[in-house]
Design an enzyme around this catalytic site. Structure first.
Site, PDB file in Angstrom:
ATOM      1  CD  GLU A  36     -20.545 -68.439   8.157  1.00  0.00           C
ATOM      2  OE1 GLU A  36     -20.349 -68.112   9.336  1.00  0.00           O
ATOM      3  OE2 GLU A  36     -20.601 -67.602   7.224  1.00  0.00           O
ATOM      4  NE  ARG A  38     -16.847 -66.026   6.372  1.00  0.00           N
ATOM      5  CZ  ARG A  38     -16.387 -64.786   6.308  1.00  0.00           C
ATOM      6  NH1 ARG A  38     -15.632 -64.421   5.305  1.00  0.00           N
ATOM      7  NH2 ARG A  38     -16.671 -63.914   7.262  1.00  0.00           N
ATOM      8  N   GLY A  39     -20.205 -70.025   3.214  1.00  0.00           N
ATOM      9  CA  GLY A  39     -19.816 -71.172   2.386  1.00  0.00           C
ATOM     10  C   GLY A  39     -18.626 -71.901   2.977  1.00  0.00           C
ATOM     11  N   GLY A  42     -15.475 -70.839  10.146  1.00  0.00           N
ATOM     12  CA  GLY A  42     -14.290 -70.149  10.676  1.00  0.00           C
ATOM     13  C   GLY A  42     -14.398 -68.632  10.668  1.00  0.00           C
ATOM     14  N   GLY A 191      -3.506 -52.722  10.474  1.00  0.00           N
ATOM     15  CA  GLY A 191      -2.723 -51.874   9.576  1.00  0.00           C
ATOM     16  C   GLY A 191      -1.235 -52.166   9.680  1.00  0.00           C
ATOM     17  CD  GLU A 209      -3.591 -43.837  14.205  1.00  0.00           C
ATOM     18  OE1 GLU A 209      -3.821 -44.951  13.725  1.00  0.00           O
ATOM     19  OE2 GLU A 209      -4.449 -43.160  14.821  1.00  0.00           O
ATOM     20  CG  HIS A 451      19.676 -71.267  31.148  1.00  0.00           C
ATOM     21  ND1 HIS A 451      19.730 -69.920  30.897  1.00  0.00           N
ATOM     22  CD2 HIS A 451      20.866 -71.801  30.752  1.00  0.00           C
ATOM     23  CE1 HIS A 451      20.925 -69.636  30.386  1.00  0.00           C
ATOM     24  NE2 HIS A 451      21.633 -70.758  30.289  1.00  0.00           N
TER      25      HIS A 451
HETATM   26  P1  FAD Z   1     -16.765 -63.589  12.684  1.00  0.00           P
HETATM   27  O1  FAD Z   1     -15.491 -64.285  12.681  1.00  0.00           O
HETATM   28  O2  FAD Z   1     -16.888 -62.316  11.932  1.00  0.00           O
HETATM   29  O3  FAD Z   1     -17.846 -64.632  12.141  1.00  0.00           O
HETATM   30  C1  FAD Z   1     -19.165 -64.293  11.913  1.00  0.00           C
HETATM   31  C2  FAD Z   1     -19.723 -65.214  10.847  1.00  0.00           C
HETATM   32  O4  FAD Z   1     -21.137 -65.063  10.813  1.00  0.00           O
HETATM   33  C3  FAD Z   1     -19.230 -64.883   9.441  1.00  0.00           C
HETATM   34  O5  FAD Z   1     -18.603 -65.995   8.867  1.00  0.00           O
HETATM   35  C4  FAD Z   1     -20.482 -64.479   8.686  1.00  0.00           C
HETATM   36  O6  FAD Z   1     -20.489 -64.942   7.354  1.00  0.00           O
HETATM   37  C5  FAD Z   1     -21.577 -65.170   9.482  1.00  0.00           C
HETATM   38  N1  FAD Z   1     -22.872 -64.498   9.394  1.00  0.00           N
HETATM   39  C6  FAD Z   1     -23.145 -63.191   9.592  1.00  0.00           C
HETATM   40  N2  FAD Z   1     -24.470 -62.952   9.468  1.00  0.00           N
HETATM   41  C7  FAD Z   1     -25.035 -64.157   9.203  1.00  0.00           C
HETATM   42  C8  FAD Z   1     -26.370 -64.564   8.980  1.00  0.00           C
HETATM   43  N3  FAD Z   1     -27.392 -63.703   9.033  1.00  0.00           N
HETATM   44  N4  FAD Z   1     -26.604 -65.865   8.701  1.00  0.00           N
HETATM   45  C9  FAD Z   1     -25.574 -66.762   8.653  1.00  0.00           C
HETATM   46  N5  FAD Z   1     -24.298 -66.428   8.862  1.00  0.00           N
HETATM   47  C10 FAD Z   1     -24.033 -65.147   9.141  1.00  0.00           C
HETATM   48  N6  FAD Z   1      -8.330 -61.648  16.147  1.00  0.00           N
HETATM   49  C11 FAD Z   1      -7.452 -62.282  16.932  1.00  0.00           C
HETATM   50  O7  FAD Z   1      -7.802 -62.665  18.039  1.00  0.00           O
HETATM   51  N7  FAD Z   1      -6.162 -62.505  16.530  1.00  0.00           N
HETATM   52  C12 FAD Z   1      -5.703 -62.086  15.333  1.00  0.00           C
HETATM   53  O8  FAD Z   1      -4.540 -62.304  14.989  1.00  0.00           O
HETATM   54  C13 FAD Z   1      -6.606 -61.409  14.468  1.00  0.00           C
HETATM   55  N8  FAD Z   1      -6.206 -60.992  13.262  1.00  0.00           N
HETATM   56  C14 FAD Z   1      -7.105 -60.394  12.435  1.00  0.00           C
HETATM   57  C15 FAD Z   1      -6.669 -59.973  11.195  1.00  0.00           C
HETATM   58  C16 FAD Z   1      -7.550 -59.375  10.319  1.00  0.00           C
HETATM   59  C17 FAD Z   1      -7.061 -58.945   8.963  1.00  0.00           C
HETATM   60  C18 FAD Z   1      -8.913 -59.196  10.695  1.00  0.00           C
HETATM   61  C19 FAD Z   1      -9.900 -58.581   9.755  1.00  0.00           C
HETATM   62  C20 FAD Z   1      -9.349 -59.601  11.944  1.00  0.00           C
HETATM   63  C21 FAD Z   1      -8.452 -60.197  12.831  1.00  0.00           C
HETATM   64  N9  FAD Z   1      -8.849 -60.616  14.106  1.00  0.00           N
HETATM   65  C22 FAD Z   1      -7.945 -61.215  14.920  1.00  0.00           C
HETATM   66  C23 FAD Z   1     -10.228 -60.416  14.598  1.00  0.00           C
HETATM   67  C24 FAD Z   1     -11.042 -61.713  14.500  1.00  0.00           C
HETATM   68  O9  FAD Z   1     -11.055 -62.136  13.168  1.00  0.00           O
HETATM   69  C25 FAD Z   1     -12.451 -61.497  15.023  1.00  0.00           C
HETATM   70  O10 FAD Z   1     -12.409 -60.949  16.307  1.00  0.00           O
HETATM   71  C26 FAD Z   1     -13.214 -62.813  15.089  1.00  0.00           C
HETATM   72  O11 FAD Z   1     -13.301 -63.412  13.823  1.00  0.00           O
HETATM   73  C27 FAD Z   1     -14.629 -62.592  15.642  1.00  0.00           C
HETATM   74  O12 FAD Z   1     -15.309 -63.802  15.667  1.00  0.00           O
HETATM   75  P2  FAD Z   1     -16.899 -63.855  15.592  1.00  0.00           P
HETATM   76  O13 FAD Z   1     -17.249 -65.299  15.669  1.00  0.00           O
HETATM   77  O14 FAD Z   1     -17.494 -62.921  16.560  1.00  0.00           O
HETATM   78  O15 FAD Z   1     -17.279 -63.266  14.147  1.00  0.00           O
END
Ligand code: FAD
Length: 472
Positions: A36, A38-39, A42, A191, A209, A451
């Site tokens: 990962e 990002r540091g 999650g 949004g 929208e 209930h």
């Molecule tokens: P991500 O969470 O995007 O994680 C991918 C990770 O991979 C990142 O940390 C990135 O740094 C890392 N990465 C990328 N490339 C590399 C690389 N080459 N080497 C090492 N690391 C790398 N979903 C819900 O279900 N409920 C919600 O309430 C909800 N609210 C949201 C609100 C907002 C404002 C946003 C933006 C999104 C929300 N989502 C919500 C969507 C949800 O965040 C995503 O669907 C979810 O995080 C996807 O998970 P993922 O593991 O596929 O990817």
């Protein structure tokens, strides 16, 4: 620096998809690493998505209730109720920090090696990891790979994000001060959640929208009701409107919009413009082509029904591939990917992935909506029950919304459930269970519900698909 540079399973990305896949793979006995960059673990969800947005939603709701919805409940507040914006943000940061560091603990507990760096493929069995602390690159070999690199906000052509005045979902979660006016491009879930947060704090919010309805993917009747209730809370809507320009001029953002039907143009001014038009898969610097991975025309990594690329040992999950961009979908796929590696089979039911919008009232749904049933020519019955007739909702003085069941006209099998109401996001879990087990609405109507609870409205809406409701 690390015990091994060869792992049974290498997971790229530590978001909800990746970190769950890594834990599951380790639990199944594999020597597992998760890379990962990002540091913090999650991913989008914990750092700049689900968790910080829900912290702001919860605390601004509380504020709004105390300020505007307490007197008639017998709660008198002596002084003025106000918001300390930086403490509100600090509470959000605390929630994020606690949860992201919790995953590091889970990695330790399950024996997952956490590689803090950016991964790029060298070939289909090796990646290069560029550590974020600037130390020497590391070559890591994997018997299996699970790619979970997630997504990023889709840019709006011609509008430049500076994360100060023109912001993406990331910037809007960390504004330095409360804006007086905010415009939002996009009436989707992100949004509208952010619109709610800032409107509750007193910001004048306008949602622009392109479509003629809000909440892409929602049942049309529910979307309409939700829009009505949000408008009552002070949100301004410009539907069927496209943005043609958005530029920062000093401390203001000038926006040009155009009515899609009439072509009528209008200029708006805002202190902050949020661009929330969706998200796109993220594969930057991954050198995916070196491992022979393919992207489709939307930038999604192409996989088969077992999450596999053209190589059996490289699987892809979460936002970076097909399906709804939701954290729980990514997590399900994370478990399935690890199980496919171990057992040769895994399970994700894509017909049963709930969606929730955490506004007030919440909107939650699972399965098919009325538009989809009509399109597919499926005969269905509707059962609805309003919260105004539910004893708990009345007791709570929180009666907006309803539960709506869509059931097969002949068999009463549950096809979709759509809820708008307080706690809809919790209540939808029961609908998910019903869909997963192929329940009929009669199964639900004959199940005893406690209930007084909001879930009695769920039971009565199921009943209303084939018989008269009892309390309405
Ligand atoms: P991500 O969470 O995007 O994680 C991918 C990770 O991979 C990142 O940390 C990135 O740094 C890392 N990465 C990328 N490339 C590399 C690389 N080459 N080497 C090492 N690391 C790398 N979903 C819900 O279900 N409920 C919600 O309430 C909800 N609210 C949201 C609100 C907002 C404002 C946003 C933006 C999104 C929300 N989502 C919500 C969507 C949800 O965040 C995503 O669907 C979810 O995080 C996807 O998970 P993922 O593991 O596929 O990817």
């Amino acid at each position: 620096r690390f015990a091994s540079t060869k792992y049974d399973v290498v997971v790229i990305g530590g978001g909800p998809g990746g970190y769950i896949a890594a834990i599951k793979a380790a639990q199944l006995g594999y020597n597992t690493a998760c890379v990962e960059k990002r540091g913090s673990l999650g991913g989008t969800c914990l750092n700049v998505g689900c968790i910080p947005s829900k912290s702001l939603l919860n605390n601004t709701h509380l504020y709004h209730q105390i300020k505007h919805d307490s007197k008639h409940r017998g709660i008198e507040i002596a002084g003025d109720v106000s918001v300390n914006f930086s403490t509100l943000m600090a509470a959000k940061d605390k929630a994020v920090k606690g949860l992201t560091s919790g995953i590091e603990m889970l990695f330790k507990k399950n024996g997952v090696t956490y590689l803090k760096g950016e991964a790029s493929f060298v070939d289909e069995h090796n990646i290069n990891v560029k550590p974020i602390d600037g130390s020497e690159n590391l070559e890591v070999e994997g018997t299996n790979f699970i790619v979970a690199t997630g997504s990023e906000p889709t840019p709006f052509p011609g509008i430049e994000i500076d994360e100060e005045r023109i912001v993406s979902s990331t910037g809007v979660l960390s504004l330095k001060e409360l804006p007086k006016r905010m415009s939002i491009i996009g009436g989707g879930i992100i949004g509208l959640e952010m619109a709610s947060v800032y409107a509750r704090l007193g910001t004048e919010v306008t949602v622009i929208e392109f479509q003629s309805a809000i909440g892409a993917g929602m049942d049309a009747e529910v979307a309409k009701q939700s829009q009505k209730l949000l408008a009552k809370q002070g949100l301004n809507f410009k539907l069927g409107t496209k943005v043609t320009k958005g530029v920062r001029e000093g401390d203001v953002v000038k926006i040009e919009v155009e009515d899609v039907k009439s072509g009528k143009k209008e200029e708006l001014e805002s202190d902050v413009l949020l661009v929330a038009i969706g998200r796109r898969p993220y594969t930057k610097n991954l050198d995916f082509e070196k491992a022979g991975l393919e992207l489709d025309n939307k930038g999604r990594v192409v996989i088969d029904s077992e999450l596999k690329t053209k190589h059996d040992h490289i699987r892809v999950i979460g936002d970076v591939t097909f399906g709804p961009m939701l954290a729980h979908k990514a997590e399900e796929e994370g478990v399935a990917a690890a199980e496919y590696i171990k057992h040769g089979h895994g399970h994700v039911n894509y017909a049963n992935i709930p969606s929730v919008m955490y506004t007030h009232p919440e909107v939650a749904w699972v399965g098919l909506n009325e538009q989809q049933l009509k399109e597919q020519g499926i005969k269905y019955k509707v059962g609805k029950f309003p919260f105004i007739a539910n004893s708990r909702a009345k007791t709570n003085l929180d009666t907006d919304g309803f539960v709506k069941f869509l059931a097969d006209a002949e068999t009463q099998r549950v096809l979709g459930v759509h809820i708008i109401g307080a706690n809809a996001g919790e209540m939808i879990a029961e609908a998910g269970l019903a869909l997963e087990y192929g329940a009929s609405t009669e199964d639900i109507a004959r199940t005893c519900h406690a209930h007084p609870t909001l879930s009695e409205a769920f039971k009565e809406a199921a009943l209303a698909t084939f018989d008269k409701p009892l309390n309405f």
